[in-house]
Write an enzyme that holds these catalytic residues in place. Structure first.
Site, PDB file in Angstrom:
ATOM      1  CB  SER A  61      -7.310 -10.850  15.644  1.00 13.09           C
ATOM      2  OG  SER A  61      -7.549 -10.511  14.311  1.00 13.09           O
TER       3      SER A  61
HETATM    4  N1  SAM Z   1     -10.462  -8.033  13.124  1.00 14.15           N
HETATM    5  C1  SAM Z   1     -11.208  -9.244  12.980  1.00 14.15           C
HETATM    6  C2  SAM Z   1     -11.937  -9.622  14.247  1.00 14.15           C
HETATM    7  O1  SAM Z   1     -11.773  -8.955  15.237  1.00 14.15           O
HETATM    8  O2  SAM Z   1     -12.680 -10.594  14.192  1.00 14.15           O
HETATM    9  C3  SAM Z   1     -10.412 -10.412  12.528  1.00 14.15           C
HETATM   10  C4  SAM Z   1      -9.880 -10.248  11.202  1.00 14.15           C
HETATM   11  S1  SAM Z   1      -9.461 -11.688  10.365  1.00 14.15           S
HETATM   12  C5  SAM Z   1      -7.917 -12.090  11.060  1.00 14.15           C
HETATM   13  C6  SAM Z   1      -9.063 -10.961   8.805  1.00 14.15           C
HETATM   14  C7  SAM Z   1     -10.263 -10.577   7.998  1.00 14.15           C
HETATM   15  O3  SAM Z   1      -9.812  -9.820   6.896  1.00 14.15           O
HETATM   16  C8  SAM Z   1     -11.032 -11.734   7.426  1.00 14.15           C
HETATM   17  O4  SAM Z   1     -12.362 -11.695   7.848  1.00 14.15           O
HETATM   18  C9  SAM Z   1     -10.918 -11.546   5.927  1.00 14.15           C
HETATM   19  O5  SAM Z   1     -12.078 -11.943   5.224  1.00 14.15           O
HETATM   20  C10 SAM Z   1     -10.697 -10.062   5.831  1.00 14.15           C
HETATM   21  N2  SAM Z   1     -10.059  -9.570   4.605  1.00 14.15           N
HETATM   22  C11 SAM Z   1      -9.033 -10.091   3.912  1.00 14.15           C
HETATM   23  N3  SAM Z   1      -8.760  -9.306   2.858  1.00 14.15           N
HETATM   24  C12 SAM Z   1      -9.625  -8.259   2.889  1.00 14.15           C
HETATM   25  C13 SAM Z   1      -9.822  -7.115   2.094  1.00 14.15           C
HETATM   26  N4  SAM Z   1      -9.098  -6.870   0.989  1.00 14.15           N
HETATM   27  N5  SAM Z   1     -10.800  -6.269   2.434  1.00 14.15           N
HETATM   28  C14 SAM Z   1     -11.566  -6.493   3.511  1.00 14.15           C
HETATM   29  N6  SAM Z   1     -11.434  -7.551   4.298  1.00 14.15           N
HETATM   30  C15 SAM Z   1     -10.464  -8.431   3.993  1.00 14.15           C
END
Ligand code: SAM
Length: 663
Positions: A61
């Site tokens: 993010s």
């Molecule tokens: N917070 C993270 C970082 O600092 O790198 C970035 C997050 S990224 C924008 C969103 C993440 O949410 C992705 O890696 C995606 O695979 C994960 N994601 C989406 N749906 C999810 C779920 N139901 N459970 C867990 N992870 C999920």
């Protein structure tokens, strides 16, 4: 202090300037090395305040949004926190520097394993990554004082609300993939929750039992969003696309008649070095000038340089004192065969028009050529008021040491007090405006030139000072200057005047519908035009799939003809390429083809090539997330394009003496 740690401090300062106040959040961001959470190739971009790609087509993010979400969740030292969407593990690492303990769930095993390793290497023992579906929460460790969800949900999952402690805070992006809003839910007691809506955001989808299904439908219900299953999106584009004829065919410009009643038509480009974008804009411009009375052509060039063209095409006296226009990098942007052809055409067209007001003029909106503008103001005053010229020389003297290389001015302004330059350039501008009645009567065009040059100097002085800090302010100052210049032109030319603007898609496509506005707080002239003129402005974007482009690989580098990578499979460009038509206009006006507009309103990558092109790091250097159907009113597509040809000596033969592009 290492380079990374210096960059980290600059980034955190910028985040604080954007409004994040919580000292513990800012402190945590200052210690977590973001470069360790991205691939080696991406490390150099780690401290740009932007999301970056990680594996599995996901993103780490944007730092600002990480900070803003942790601040909104009011994370404290004693808190147990749940994060959903660990991704790279970066946000979990930041939270771990503030809270007692953080659990972070990631659905992709490869991402989770890499995040676990990073946190182990950094010895952040109070952060634990778990592989699984975070929409269900983590009941074995509930209740949580704070829950932060880093992916966009269709609705707030009940399981997460239920796992909040009383007084706990849940921060989550909610909405479809066109419009998401950050929501904060506070659990007041066992059964009641308060909900507060925060800012608009853009996140990857939350995929899971209580989120979206993999195919984009809502998992929690069978309600399908998006495409009609009968026709693919490229097929829908092909059906709506209106083929463009040859550039010389009058039918080319006529396709744009639908926008002719607008006060301002903004024509974009996806690169500064593509011949087809210049030729198309020239064809549209010729049509709008001859058939629809447009008399202002305002371009992404500096005022004094564009003024040399204007004097030529409107048959105004040429200014022998000035250096030939467009000598600065990137000279190919305007010194090219397409612009030569257009200026020649405008010169002839205007020669048939008696009244100066009826002739189409060429004006610069940009702010870089401070030195050219200083020369132009002094020349003007030497002619109309030599005593005023003497005072102006003194005022501008403050900037003289930096005139040739104004980018160094910002650095000097940091260490020495340069407030006197700011005051002097503003006073000079005000002095000219006060003399309007005295000076303008002699030659109103020359007066407008002088005033706009003085305005450029005042904007450039500020621009070069704040450019040094990076961030959105210098970009915003530049686009604000562009818009104000357009307004001054419309005002100077009278209430019936109509303008055509030529500038890059990044300037003319409404910034609110790209990461520029949504993630970086950047605005642009397209957004300003929409906000001021409403339906009286048309924003027309341009794009391509592949071919060649004239660009440099670094600022001040030599122009090269480079191959453009075929567009990415997850970009808008690829949708247009896949539609199978090679050149077309796509009308995106609201009310027309709403199903297609809706599908083109889902965030996707869009490519921006400026004067620099770096194909090796194309994703992070040139693609940003955008919502195309809201960014533009129409889109012009050329599937394969060629580099623009810069002017050489052979192109000057046979041109009138007053022709400004000579050697
Ligand atoms: N917070 C993270 C970082 O600092 O790198 C970035 C997050 S990224 C924008 C969103 C993440 O949410 C992705 O890696 C995606 O695979 C994960 N994601 C989406 N749906 C999810 C779920 N139901 N459970 C867990 N992870 C999920």
């Amino acid at each position: 202090m290492s380079d990374f740690s210096r960059l980290r401090h600059c980034m955190v300062d910028a985040i604080a300037r954007r409004g994040v106040k919580n000292a513990r959040v800012l402190e945590a961001m200052r210690v977590v090395p973001r470069e360790r959470f991205v691939s080696e190739a991406m490390a150099e971009f780690a401290y740009q305040d932007a999301p970056l790609p990680i594996n599995e087509d996901q993103t780490i993010s944007q730092p600002y949004i990480v900070a803003a979400m942790i601040e909104a969740a009011e994370v404290k030292a004693t808190d147990i926190v749940l994060e959903v969407g660990a991704g790279s593990g970066y946000a979990a690492a930041v939270i771990s520097r503030i809270a007692e303990r953080v659990y972070s769930i990631e659905r992709h095993e490869t991402l989770a394993r890499a995040a676990i390793k990073r946190l182990e290497d950094l010895e952040y023992g109070n952060a634990k990554i778990i592989i699984g579906d975070g929409t269900r929460g983590l009941s074995e460790h509930a209740p949580f004082d704070a829950i932060i969800v880093a992916a966009g949900a269709p609705v707030i999952p009940e399981a997460l609300k239920e796992q909040l402690a009383i007084g706990g805070r849940l921060v989550i992006p909610v909405g479809d993939d066109q419009r998401q809003r950050l929501c904060k839910v506070i659990r007041r007691d066992a059964t009641s929750y308060e909900m507060i809506e925060l800012e608009a955001v853009m996140f990857v989808p939350l995929i899971g039992e209580h989120g979206w299904a993999e195919d984009g439908s809502r998992a929690a219900s069978n309600h399908k969003v998006g495409a009609s299953k009968k026709q693919s999106l490229p097929a829908m584009i092909a059906e709506a696309a209106e083929n463009l004829p040859d550039f010389e065919d009058p039918g080319f410009g006529a396709l744009f008649d639908r926008f002719a009643d607008r006060r301002v038509i903004l024509l974009g480009e996806a690169s500064h070095g593509t011949a087809e974008f210049y030729r198309a804009r020239a064809a549209i411009t010729r049509h709008l000038v001859t058939r629809h009375g447009f008399t202002i052509i305002a371009v992404e060039a500096d005022w004094p340089d564009a003024a040399a063209i204007d004097r030529f095409i409107r048959h105004r006296p040429s200014d022998q004192q000035q250096e030939p226009p467009f000598q600065r990098f990137p000279s190919w942007m305007w010194r090219n065969v397409e612009i030569r052809a257009l200026t020649e055409w405008l010169h002839k067209h205007n020669s048939r028009i008696e009244e100066m007001e009826g002739r189409a003029g060429f004006y610069g909106l940009d702010i870089y050529n401070m030195s050219g503008s200083i020369g132009a103001v002094l020349d003007y005053l030497d002619r109309v008021d030599p005593e005023a010229a003497r005072i102006a020389r003194e005022r501008y003297g403050c900037l003289t040491p930096w005139q040739k290389n104004p980018a160094t001015y910002g650095r000097a302004a940091l260490s020495r007090g340069y407030a006197e330059c700011e005051k002097a350039v503003i006073e000079q501008c005000q002095m000219l405006l006060r003399q309007k009645l005295n000076y303008a009567g002699k030659d109103s065009d020359a007066f407008l030139d002088a005033v706009q040059n003085a305005r450029l100097i005042a904007s450039a002085e500020r621009y070069y000072r704040i450019m040094y800090y990076g961030g959105s302010e210098s970009w915003n100052l530049r686009d604000t200057h562009m818009f104000e210049t357009l307004q001054h032109l419309l005002e100077a030319k009278g209430s019936h005047a109509k303008a055509i603007v030529w500038a890059h898609n990044s300037h003319i496509g409404d910034a609110r519908f790209t990461d520029m506005g949504a993630a970086r707080d950047e605005l642009n002239i397209g957004q300003y035009c929409r906000q001021s003129f409403g339906d009286d402005a048309a924003l027309i974007g341009f794009g391509t799939h592949s071919g060649t482009v004239a660009a440099a690989d670094d600022w001040d580098g030599d122009m090269q003809v480079m191959r453009v990578n075929p567009s990415r499979s997850d970009s808008y460009e690829r949708l247009f390429h896949d539609c199978g038509k090679v050149r077309f206009l796509l009308d995106l006006s609201p009310g027309k083809r709403e199903p297609l507009r809706r599908l083109l309103s889902r965030p996707r990558l869009e490519r921006f090539i400026g004067v620099i092109y770096r194909p090796q790091t194309e994703l992070q250097s040139h693609y940003i997330q955008a919502i195309l159907a809201d960014q533009f009113d129409a889109y012009v597509w050329f599937d394969e394009t060629q580099a623009v040809t810069p002017l050489g000596p052979e192109h000057h033969r046979g041109m009138p003496e007053t022709y400004p592009f000579g050697e």
